[in-house]
Structures are given as structure tokens and as C-alpha cells.
Write a protein that holds these residues in place. Sequence first.
Motif, mmCIF file in Angstrom:
data_model
loop_
_atom_site.group_PDB
_atom_site.id
_atom_site.type_symbol
_atom_site.label_atom_id
_atom_site.label_comp_id
_atom_site.label_asym_id
_atom_site.label_seq_id
_atom_site.Cartn_x
_atom_site.Cartn_y
_atom_site.Cartn_z
ATOM 1 N N GLN A 48 -3.199 4.723 -6.449
ATOM 2 C CA GLN A 48 -2.159 5.483 -6.360
ATOM 3 C C GLN A 48 -1.517 5.552 -7.658
ATOM 4 O O GLN A 48 -1.432 4.549 -8.334
ATOM 5 C CB GLN A 48 -1.159 5.066 -5.145
ATOM 6 C CG GLN A 48 -1.734 5.496 -3.687
ATOM 7 C CD GLN A 48 -0.833 4.969 -2.683
ATOM 8 O OE1 GLN A 48 -0.142 5.813 -2.086
ATOM 9 N NE2 GLN A 48 -0.600 3.732 -2.480
ATOM 10 N N PRO A 69 -3.423 -0.900 -7.506
ATOM 11 C CA PRO A 69 -4.629 -1.371 -7.220
ATOM 12 C C PRO A 69 -5.572 -0.400 -6.246
ATOM 13 O O PRO A 69 -6.636 -0.465 -6.675
ATOM 14 C CB PRO A 69 -4.480 -2.782 -6.448
ATOM 15 C CG PRO A 69 -2.883 -3.200 -6.953
ATOM 16 C CD PRO A 69 -2.328 -2.071 -7.092
ATOM 17 N N ASP A 70 -4.785 0.305 -5.370
ATOM 18 C CA ASP A 70 -5.626 1.175 -4.434
ATOM 19 C C ASP A 70 -5.809 2.780 -5.296
ATOM 20 O O ASP A 70 -6.238 3.421 -4.588
ATOM 21 C CB ASP A 70 -5.019 1.221 -3.356
ATOM 22 C CG ASP A 70 -3.750 1.968 -3.393
ATOM 23 O OD1 ASP A 70 -3.383 2.342 -4.197
ATOM 24 O OD2 ASP A 70 -3.036 2.132 -2.339
ATOM 25 N N ARG A 106 0.803 -1.180 0.142
ATOM 26 C CA ARG A 106 0.031 0.024 -0.027
ATOM 27 C C ARG A 106 0.895 1.257 -0.009
ATOM 28 O O ARG A 106 0.644 2.213 0.203
ATOM 29 C CB ARG A 106 -0.996 -0.074 1.283
ATOM 30 C CG ARG A 106 -1.831 -1.083 1.291
ATOM 31 C CD ARG A 106 -2.703 -1.313 2.700
ATOM 32 N NE ARG A 106 -1.659 -1.721 3.589
ATOM 33 C CZ ARG A 106 -1.997 -1.864 4.909
ATOM 34 N NH1 ARG A 106 -3.221 -1.540 5.301
ATOM 35 N NH2 ARG A 106 -0.970 -2.218 5.614
ATOM 36 N N GLY A 166 2.514 -0.692 -5.493
ATOM 37 C CA GLY A 166 1.396 -2.030 -5.374
ATOM 38 C C GLY A 166 2.267 -3.254 -5.079
ATOM 39 O O GLY A 166 1.826 -4.250 -5.547
#
Length: 356
Positions: A246, A243-244, A102, A119
Motif C-alpha cells: 500500500q 510492507p504489503d 494492514r 504499516g
Amino acid sequence: MTQQSEPTTTSPTPSRSTGRPAASVTLAPPSAYAPPPAAPRPLGERRVWPRSFHDRLTAPLPGLKAFARFAREGAVRPDKAGLADIPLLPYEPGPLPEVDARTVAVTWAGHASWVVRIGGLTVLTDPVWSRRILGTPARMTPVGVAWEALPPVDAVVISHNHYDHLDAPTLRRLPRDIPVFVPAGLGRWFHRRHFTCVTELDWWEAAELSGVRIDFVPAHHWSKRTLTDTCRSLWGGWVFTAPDGQRVYFAGDTGYGHWFSRIGSRYPGIDLALLPIGAYDPRWWLRDVHCDPEEAVQAAQDLGARRMAPMHWGTFILSAEPVLEPLTRVRAAWEKAGLPREDLWDLPVGGSRVLR
């Protein structure tokens, strides 16, 4: 080959005399040319490309008159006063920060070489660990990250085939099955060297590796490695999306122009832009292919990037500006633009920053 259907909207062009943007022409609203990102293409896909990418140039390559002028008045290195500050170039190698999936972290190894950790992946951009490249003096600053200190590398991205961005001795150090992402037409160079997972992309195309999306985007530049291969492969930058969500943009090598606003429209929310600020003097000779510091700051704003990290300076002597000038000018331009000082990541060679 993917057809480029972007509208030919007029954008500010640099003045021939100053290299700064001339009187601007209003661009169309971003929504007019921001289709959704393309679906990722398969890794290692073999493709057929056109023989030339000359049609992608956004400015003519120098002709005989330009070469004659350069021979009369051009300079390829700083004068004695401009070289005197080499011992003052910022060089602070340190351990790479600890990260998790993360966390985004970047470490500047020098020039356009970054260790990007995003990631859960470790990606090298335009890795040049050699002390010298063809046609230039030896490095002014050592590599900021010892090769032995690198974590396991998951992928490599290449912006174009110029020697200061595509370094064969460095790439020979890598395992041949490492995923490599390259511009259209450059795959054959890697296949000849027995790399087995080479993904060639056209502008606005993408691939995905372990959940991280890797998009290839346009740049104002060109390609050439030998006497006979001018613009036989493409050039560009890369956008990494975790995936989040960023997002990091690596510009590679580029002049200032309309592509930045279009990249920002198609990939909103760029958390960090790695932008070139050096190799710009003489301006009349280099303005079409290399941003100066003020243009790089403007590019960061065009992109809508929250932070900017300068690169492409302080490593190799490629042009005539004093060696420390890019740093002082980018700091002044950032302040003049009224941007938060903490969002300019003006790292020393070997320095790291973490985006949490």
C-alpha cells in the motif's frame, strides 16, 4: 551527494498568462526514466551536502521586476467578500480511526499536517499545531486533531523549511529521539535542537522504518527560512510504502510540472495522493511553486494515483483567492475529468478516511 541522472525531457509548462499548462510536448515513455527505487540508506546517517541547491530549481526565483509588479498589483489576502466564507470552512474533528498494521488511514489536521497511519506506524507530515505562523494571520480553522489525542508518534517527515511547513514550537513538543526524515541540508536545523535520529535524503533516496519504506521525491518549489539561506536545503515530497505494498504520496508544497509523471513511473500503484490545492492567487506570482486546484487534479492523474486528498487550503491565509474557492474548484475539476467522486477525499479539517 547523489547525482541526478534523469534525462531532461520536455514537459508541459504553465502559461505565463493563465498558469494553466501550455500546449504539451510529449514526454518520453515512462520506462525511459524509471530506474528501480534506491536501496534504503541508514537511519540517522551524517552526510555532507553542497552549500546550495539552486541547481534543483525548475523555475527562476522572482527578480526585482517581479517584486516591483507585485508591489503595484499583487494582493496577499482575499478581499472582504473572499473572507466572508471563513465560518463555512469545513471543520469536523473526530476520533482517529482504529487501525492495524494492514490498514492505511489518514487524518487531516489542517494545511499540510496529516496523521498518516501505515504499516503499523503513525507518521506526522509537516506538523504545524501552532495557532499562528510568522507573517500570517491566525489560523482560520483550529487544528483538527488535539495534540493530546494523538497516538504515539513513530516518525515525522518534513517537506521543506518554510514556516508553514516547519514549525519550531510544534516540534519542541516531540521527544528528541523520534525518527525525523528531512530534505538534504536541513539536518543541521534539527541537530541544533538536539534531535538525535535525523535522516537527510536527496531526491530519489529512501530509508526504512519498521518495514515501511520512506522515499524522498522531487517537487517544484524552493526553500528559505532566513535572509541568508535561500535554497541552502532541499525541498520535496514523500512516498510511504507499507510492507504489503500500500502506498501514500505526500506532495508537501509544489507547483505543477514534470515531476509528477516521473514519480508515478518510479512508484506505481499510488493508492492515495495528498496534494496541495491552495495559495495560488495571483497566478502569475505563484504558479511556479503552488498548484491551483485544476493542476492538482491533473497531477493526481499524472501520478496514476487511485485517490486524491486535497490539502494546503482552508487553514492559513497565504494568498489572495477566496477562502472556499480551492474546494469548489477542485470538486469541479475532478468531475470534469470524469473521475469517480468517491475517490476525491475532500476531507474537512479533522476528518479521517481509511483505506482497507
